[in-house]
Design a protein around this motif. Sequence first.
Motif: not given
Ligand code: ASP
Length: 328
Positions: A203-204, A37-40, A159-161, A33, A91, A185-187, A155
């Motif tokens: 999102d996370q 963002g959160p994974t990064d 993706s998780a979102s 992603f 993730h 990505g969610t950033a 994302a």
């Molecule tokens: N949070 C993202 C997701 O929805 C992934 C990301 O940008 O880290 O999967």
Amino acid sequence: MKKLFVLALAAAAVLAQAQTFPGSKPITFVVPFAAGGPTDRVARDLAEAMRKSMGGSANFVVENVNGAGGTIGMAKVARAVPDGHTLLLHHIGMASAPGLYRKLSFKVADDFEYLGMINEVPMTLIGKPQLAANNYREFENYIKANAGKLNIAHAGLGSASHLCGLMWQSRLQASEAMTTIPFSGTAPAMNALVGGQVDIMCDQTTNTTAQIEAGRVKAFAVTTAKSLTGNKLLKDYPSLQELGMKGFELTIWHGLYAPKGTPPAVLTQLNNALKIALKDPDFIKKQEGLGAVVVTDKRVEPAAHKAFVASETAKLKPVIEAAGKFAD
Ligand code: ASP
């Protein structure tokens, strides 16, 4: 005799590689992603902790390979040279991709070596700051009153979102009320939400905590079974389950993976470095500050993490099928 000699040479080469690993060549964490963002974020913090746990001389690089809900980065690592220098930091997408994508160029269970789990992270349902609702009930009423006019960011498909949004919307029975907008990505998705170009996202906490605290987005609910009473910032937000969505529970986790065929001695070295990194007080503090919990149980071990991913895959498949949406 000749064959034995060749085999002995090959074994000696593998041993020599394991003994000199990682050497001066960097270890690349492929993050599927966008940067920031959160994974990064998990990847960059873990890279620093593992650099320390490998004696300070190992070089780590984070490479963002975005697209198709994380599956492009997954494919890249599945096909990479299995020498321990290319790893995937991913993730729950490891477990949702097989249900969301019917055609993948790799097999999650067969094409990776599982190094271990890193953390668990709750998700939050958030809205743009201008959204005319101040609690979850008002939020639901607003969605129903504005059916067809709202959009939800994620994302990328799978993706998780996306998964969280799918699960929530299928329970809300209002999927036609929203258009989905995929980002890399969610950033970047968060930037669009803060800027008011998109309305909603799930999102996370590792991405949402700072924005909620600064009042740049509105938070309505958490996705854990119960509200997060121990979390100073999120303790007052109800869980979707407490709000009546029976059985709704979604906790994201991150793990580390190598391509299939990476030498066992290299895998052991990486797993040991991971385990030491997960005890690093700086890493733990950074993660806790963002609402994540660093794993301390047996899922830091390859076999237990692999079994966990398999159980998550089995758990998510019917949920995805019930939502009736696929990514391909
Ligand atoms: N949070 C993202 C997701 O929805 C992934 C990301 O940008 O880290 O999967």
